[in-house]
Design an enzyme around this catalytic site. Structure first.
Site, mmCIF file in Angstrom:
data_model
loop_
_atom_site.group_PDB
_atom_site.id
_atom_site.type_symbol
_atom_site.label_atom_id
_atom_site.label_comp_id
_atom_site.label_asym_id
_atom_site.label_seq_id
_atom_site.Cartn_x
_atom_site.Cartn_y
_atom_site.Cartn_z
ATOM 1 N N THR A 98 0.824 -1.216 0.000
ATOM 2 C CA THR A 98 0.000 0.000 0.000
ATOM 3 C C THR A 98 0.859 1.268 0.000
ATOM 4 O O THR A 98 0.335 2.358 -0.187
ATOM 5 C CB THR A 98 -0.954 0.054 1.224
ATOM 6 O OG1 THR A 98 -0.176 -0.068 2.413
ATOM 7 C CG2 THR A 98 -1.977 -1.071 1.181
ATOM 8 N N PHE A 113 5.055 1.038 11.561
ATOM 9 C CA PHE A 113 3.801 1.521 10.962
ATOM 10 C C PHE A 113 3.097 0.434 10.155
ATOM 11 O O PHE A 113 1.882 0.485 10.013
ATOM 12 C CB PHE A 113 4.081 2.664 9.982
ATOM 13 C CG PHE A 113 4.531 3.949 10.600
ATOM 14 C CD1 PHE A 113 3.620 4.802 11.205
ATOM 15 C CD2 PHE A 113 5.871 4.325 10.568
ATOM 16 C CE1 PHE A 113 4.034 5.997 11.773
ATOM 17 C CE2 PHE A 113 6.291 5.521 11.132
ATOM 18 C CZ PHE A 113 5.370 6.353 11.736
ATOM 19 N N TYR A 151 -10.142 -4.204 12.891
ATOM 20 C CA TYR A 151 -8.955 -3.345 12.797
ATOM 21 C C TYR A 151 -8.503 -2.892 14.189
ATOM 22 O O TYR A 151 -7.335 -3.046 14.568
ATOM 23 C CB TYR A 151 -9.245 -2.125 11.903
ATOM 24 C CG TYR A 151 -8.205 -1.052 12.022
ATOM 25 C CD1 TYR A 151 -6.924 -1.237 11.499
ATOM 26 C CD2 TYR A 151 -8.474 0.149 12.688
ATOM 27 C CE1 TYR A 151 -5.955 -0.260 11.640
ATOM 28 C CE2 TYR A 151 -7.516 1.125 12.825
ATOM 29 C CZ TYR A 151 -6.260 0.919 12.306
ATOM 30 O OH TYR A 151 -5.291 1.888 12.453
ATOM 31 N N ARG A 177 -22.733 5.801 8.751
ATOM 32 C CA ARG A 177 -21.837 4.699 8.364
ATOM 33 C C ARG A 177 -21.731 3.783 9.582
ATOM 34 O O ARG A 177 -21.508 4.262 10.701
ATOM 35 C CB ARG A 177 -20.467 5.266 7.983
ATOM 36 C CG ARG A 177 -19.508 4.235 7.428
ATOM 37 C CD ARG A 177 -18.233 4.888 6.892
ATOM 38 N NE ARG A 177 -17.436 5.528 7.922
ATOM 39 C CZ ARG A 177 -16.275 6.149 7.694
ATOM 40 N NH1 ARG A 177 -15.796 6.233 6.459
ATOM 41 N NH2 ARG A 177 -15.610 6.715 8.672
HETATM 42 N N1 UFG Z 1 -17.264 10.853 6.702
HETATM 43 C C1 UFG Z 1 -18.322 11.269 5.907
HETATM 44 N N2 UFG Z 1 -18.257 10.993 4.581
HETATM 45 C C2 UFG Z 1 -17.212 10.339 4.000
HETATM 46 C C3 UFG Z 1 -16.137 9.922 4.821
HETATM 47 C C4 UFG Z 1 -16.193 10.202 6.163
HETATM 48 O O1 UFG Z 1 -19.276 11.860 6.391
HETATM 49 O O2 UFG Z 1 -17.245 10.122 2.795
HETATM 50 C C5 UFG Z 1 -17.308 11.139 8.137
HETATM 51 C C6 UFG Z 1 -17.287 9.864 8.962
HETATM 52 O O3 UFG Z 1 -18.595 9.379 9.143
HETATM 53 C C7 UFG Z 1 -16.638 10.346 10.235
HETATM 54 C C8 UFG Z 1 -15.695 11.455 9.774
HETATM 55 O O4 UFG Z 1 -16.141 11.833 8.478
HETATM 56 O O5 UFG Z 1 -17.591 10.906 11.062
HETATM 57 C C9 UFG Z 1 -14.259 11.015 9.677
HETATM 58 O O6 UFG Z 1 -14.200 9.826 8.913
HETATM 59 P P1 UFG Z 1 -12.822 9.205 8.384
HETATM 60 O O7 UFG Z 1 -13.183 8.005 7.564
HETATM 61 O O8 UFG Z 1 -12.002 10.262 7.758
HETATM 62 O O9 UFG Z 1 -12.081 8.762 9.721
HETATM 63 P P2 UFG Z 1 -12.580 7.801 10.903
HETATM 64 O O10 UFG Z 1 -12.878 8.683 12.067
HETATM 65 O O11 UFG Z 1 -13.647 6.875 10.469
HETATM 66 O O12 UFG Z 1 -11.312 6.863 11.097
HETATM 67 C C10 UFG Z 1 -10.087 7.308 11.653
HETATM 68 C C11 UFG Z 1 -8.960 6.504 11.021
HETATM 69 C C12 UFG Z 1 -9.084 5.047 11.352
HETATM 70 C C13 UFG Z 1 -9.182 4.869 12.830
HETATM 71 C C14 UFG Z 1 -10.265 5.725 13.403
HETATM 72 C C15 UFG Z 1 -10.207 5.699 14.888
HETATM 73 O O13 UFG Z 1 -8.945 6.673 9.644
HETATM 74 O O14 UFG Z 1 -7.953 4.354 10.886
HETATM 75 O O15 UFG Z 1 -10.119 7.088 13.015
HETATM 76 O O16 UFG Z 1 -11.443 5.898 15.413
HETATM 77 F F1 UFG Z 1 -9.458 3.583 13.120
#
Ligand code: UFG
Length: 324
Positions: free
Chosen positions: A36, A73, A141, A281
């Site tokens: 990746t 990492f 994860y 989600r």
């Molecule tokens: N979101 C949207 N639309 C999208 C993508 C994200 O509304 O298309 C929202 C999600 O619902 C969330 C926020 O934006 O509320 C942040 O989402 P991300 O996917 O950017 O990040 P996450 O909080 O889901 O995940 C991050 C890391 C993970 C880790 C997690 C820990 O990317 O690796 O925090 O809680 F596991």
């Protein structure tokens, strides 16, 4: 200067950390299988393309380069994918780490900084979250990271392997001056997807507007990748100075909602973000904000990027090129 091995150094947070380590004069060796990561994210001469599972080759690399400490990492990071293919995640993230730890034992390397995540907390009972909060992951994860954290605690007790486990909140931003950026495939993270929508005109989806937060969207603690990299250097320095094993959250301590991030993207780009509202989600907690006072107080770390607009501005040049 000390010799540092960075596994997964060709990835997003890894490459930003390698850059800072080199700037600080460390002698850096990168191990990456490029599954990746990106070859052009690290200096060619530093890169050793190798699987973590090749314990023998990793041992030889540790011995040959006279490695003093490892920053680990290398892992798969997609929460959604981990729920569909848990075996892939446990194999790569847990068994791969065990192979690395065996190589470190054989080569007598006794210091490691480990990439952990806020996902180990699952749905926290309150925020900001201290390191003492319950470990209760809600997806494979997070479980893989919690498992490796526990393995490291035992390896300290049984073998004197000193570790700093860093629990990242939402990594974001980039270092355009260093030519580094976020390039996940597929992209699932909020800020790149908002910027993609601006560039392509294709609407992104906001996942859920009925959360128990002031504006109904999820709140996260967005931590700039260079501030994360700085936390790794503080952790390395702590271990090299003979420090004990530690666990630290890495976040700014301030939360922003999805709507606030969208507004910051519009302010930075000067353009509207095409978006639609969708369902929640699965597995998204309403609010995740770090209590990072331990890292600040104990290692003297402070984040430089505390404004969303500066974070977004750092990502904008590379995201513009990426989605054009
Ligand atoms: N979101 C949207 N639309 C999208 C993508 C994200 O509304 O298309 C929202 C999600 O619902 C969330 C926020 O934006 O509320 C942040 O989402 P991300 O996917 O950017 O990040 P996450 O909080 O889901 O995940 C991050 C890391 C993970 C880790 C997690 C820990 O990317 O690796 O925090 O809680 F596991």
């Amino acid at each position: 200067m000390s010799n540092i091995l960075v596994t997964g150094g060709a990835g997003y947070i890894g490459s930003h950390t390698v850059h800072q380590l080199l700037e600080r004069g460390y002698n850096v060796t990168v191990l990456d299988d490029l599954s990746t990561g990106f070859r052009d994210a690290v200096p060619e001469a530093r890169l050793h393309i190798c699987s973590l599972f090749d314990t023998e080759q990793v041992t030889q690399l540790l011995v040959r380069q006279q490695i003093d400490a490892v920053v680990h990492f290398a892992a798969f990071i997609a929460v959604g994918e981990s729920t569909k293919d848990p075996e892939k995640y446990f194999t790569n993230n847990v068994a791969g780490s065990l192979s690395l730890f065996s190589a470190m034992a054989a080569a007598e390397v006794k210091k490691i900084v480990f990439s952990s995540t806020a996902a180990v907390y699952g749905n926290p009972v309150s925020t900001p979250i201290p390191e003492t909060a319950a470990i209760a992951p809600v997806n494979p994860y997070g479980e893989t990271k919690a498992t490796v954290e526990r393995v490291l605690a035992w390896l300290d007790q049984c073998r004197g392997l000193r570790s700093v486990r860093l629990r990242y909140f939402n990594a974001c931003g980039a270092n355009p001056e260093a030519g580094l950026s976020e390039r996940h495939v597929p992209e699932t993270h909020l800020i790149p997807l908002l910027l993609k929508a601006v560039v392509t005109g294709q609407p992104m989806t906001i996942f859920g507007t009925d959360y128990p937060t002031p504006d109904g969207t999820c709140i996260r603690d967005y931590i700039h990748v260079d501030d994360l990299a700085k936390a790794h250097i503080a952790a390395i320095d702590h271990l090299l100075a003979g420090g004990a094993s530690e666990v630290f959250n890495v976040g700014t301590g301030r939360g922003f909602s999805v709507r606030e991030v969208l507004a910051a993207v519009e302010a930075v780009t000067g353009k509207p973000v095409p978006h639609v509202f969708g369902d929640r989600r699965e597995g998204d907690p309403a609010e995740l904000v770090a209590d990072s006072s331990q890292l600040r107080n104990r290692l003297g770390w402070t984040p430089e990027y505390t404004e969303l607009e500066r974070i977004v501005a750092s990502a904008w040049p590379s995201e513009q090129r990426r989605w054009a």
